[in-house]
Design a protein around this motif. Structure first.
Motif, PDB file in Angstrom:
ATOM      1  N   MET A 240     -21.851  20.685 -37.148  1.00  0.00           N
ATOM      2  CA  MET A 240     -20.725  20.139 -36.388  1.00  0.00           C
ATOM      3  C   MET A 240     -19.486  20.031 -37.268  1.00  0.00           C
ATOM      4  O   MET A 240     -19.462  19.248 -38.217  1.00  0.00           O
ATOM      5  N   THR A 273     -20.925  24.318 -33.749  1.00  0.00           N
ATOM      6  CA  THR A 273     -20.229  23.655 -32.650  1.00  0.00           C
ATOM      7  C   THR A 273     -19.149  22.745 -33.200  1.00  0.00           C
ATOM      8  O   THR A 273     -18.985  22.602 -34.415  1.00  0.00           O
ATOM      9  N   TYR A 274     -18.395  22.127 -32.280  1.00  0.00           N
ATOM     10  CA  TYR A 274     -17.291  21.259 -32.679  1.00  0.00           C
ATOM     11  C   TYR A 274     -17.787  19.862 -33.035  1.00  0.00           C
ATOM     12  O   TYR A 274     -18.797  19.393 -32.521  1.00  0.00           O
ATOM     13  N   ALA A 289     -18.719  22.907 -26.227  1.00  0.00           N
ATOM     14  CA  ALA A 289     -19.788  22.235 -26.976  1.00  0.00           C
ATOM     15  C   ALA A 289     -21.074  22.197 -26.157  1.00  0.00           C
ATOM     16  O   ALA A 289     -22.171  22.293 -26.720  1.00  0.00           O
TER      17      ALA A 289
END
Length: 317
Positions: A240, A273-274, A289
């Motif tokens: 992340m 992912t963010y 996401a």
């Protein structure tokens, strides 16, 4: 983009707002502003242009070039180079967020990190003096969760609340992460390894004022994270944020270009992912996401189908 009813339900569980764009009304005032001048105005200008000519033909014919020269001199608008005033912007930006110390003070890392068991690794992280972050931290943030979880979440660095509590992902970003995990049937609470996660950060200490991690700091902390991965033996890792992705994948590509693919680190699938903190600032990207979570879940299901029982870990625990 169209979503199925099931996807919309999942997005609502993650707190995704209605962010679909609404097209603005067609703007037509430009057509009014662009209307040509009236013929009366043109006719009124024409005679005025002709009347001065017959009055003093020779004198004004000679004087005409002179004003042209004087008008031509200011024409090269020399203030144009001054329009490069964005020069101060780069000066302000490093002074703001990217104002880390010019030199990072590094110290020795504990020896034998790659063979440590959980108690030894926790002790090493708690007493680590490998960089100057150890002097400004309140406490190190080792990680939390099931030590045999199928999912491993890797964040970037502890923030102010994490530094105070010694736990990763607390506050609003932690609440959003909890909703994201619940949407795919996971939890941070006590649960079997199949439903719980293990969470760790790239950095174990908070950078001052939450500034970005520096490459030497990431390099000093990296062996701890890799050892945690080796001990957990997750079936899938969810990276992340930009610094977590760059640390694990050794890539400087933008996060958006690394999404949607399955990467490998030490034989473990890694999905990009963010970071939840970014999603709080850009809620429209929660839908992206969600796609990343779905991809990670698919990879996990394939791993379980291929090897229902993971091979026992040979490392000491």
């Amino acid at each position: 983009m169209r979503w199925t009813e099931r996807q919309r339900a999942m997005l609502r569980e993650m707190g995704v707002p209605a962010f679909w764009p609404v097209e603005p009304d067609a703007v037509e005032p430009d057509a009014v502003e662009a209307a040509p001048p009236s013929p009366a105005a043109v006719a009124d200008v024409a005679p005025r242009a002709e009347s001065p000519r017959p009055a003093p033909p020779p004198a004004r014919a000679v004087e005409a070039p002179t004003p042209v020269v004087s008008v031509a001199e200011p024409a090269p608008v020399r203030p144009a180079p001054r329009a490069t005033r964005p020069g101060p912007a780069p000066v302000a930006s490093p002074a703001g967020r990217a104002a880390p110390p010019a030199e990072v003070v590094l110290g020795p890392r504990p020896a034998g990190i790659e063979t440590m068991d959980w108690p030894a690794l926790r002790t090493a992280v708690a007493g680590c003096q490998a960089c100057s972050l150890s002097q400004s931290r309140t406490q190190s943030v080792f990680g939390a969760g099931h030590i045999e979880a199928d999912w491993m979440i890797v964040g970037e660095a502890p923030g102010e609340q994490e530094d105070k509590l010694g736990e990763p992902f607390v506050g609003r970003a932690g609440e959003l992460l909890d909703r994201m995990l619940e949407a795919v049937g996971l939890t941070r609470a006590e649960a079997p390894a199949a439903q719980q996660v293990f969470i760790a950060n790239v950095l174990k200490c908070r950078p001052p004022a939450n500034r970005n991690p520096l490459p030497p700091e990431v390099a000093q902390c990296e062996p701890y994270l890799l050892r945690q991965m080796a001990l957990v033996r997750p079936r899938v890792v969810l990276a992340m944020g930009r610094f977590a992705v760059q640390s694990l994948l050794k890539s400087s590509e933008p996060l958006g270009k690394l999404r949607g693919r399955v990467h490998q680190v030490q034989g473990v699938p890694v999905i990009v992912t963010y970071h939840p903190a970014y999603l709080l600032r850009s809620p429209a990207d929660k839908a992206l996401a969600w796609d990343d979570l779905c991809l990670a879940r698919e990879v996990l299901m394939q791993s379980r189908a291929q090897s229902p029982d993971r091979a026992p870990d040979q490392s000491p625990r």
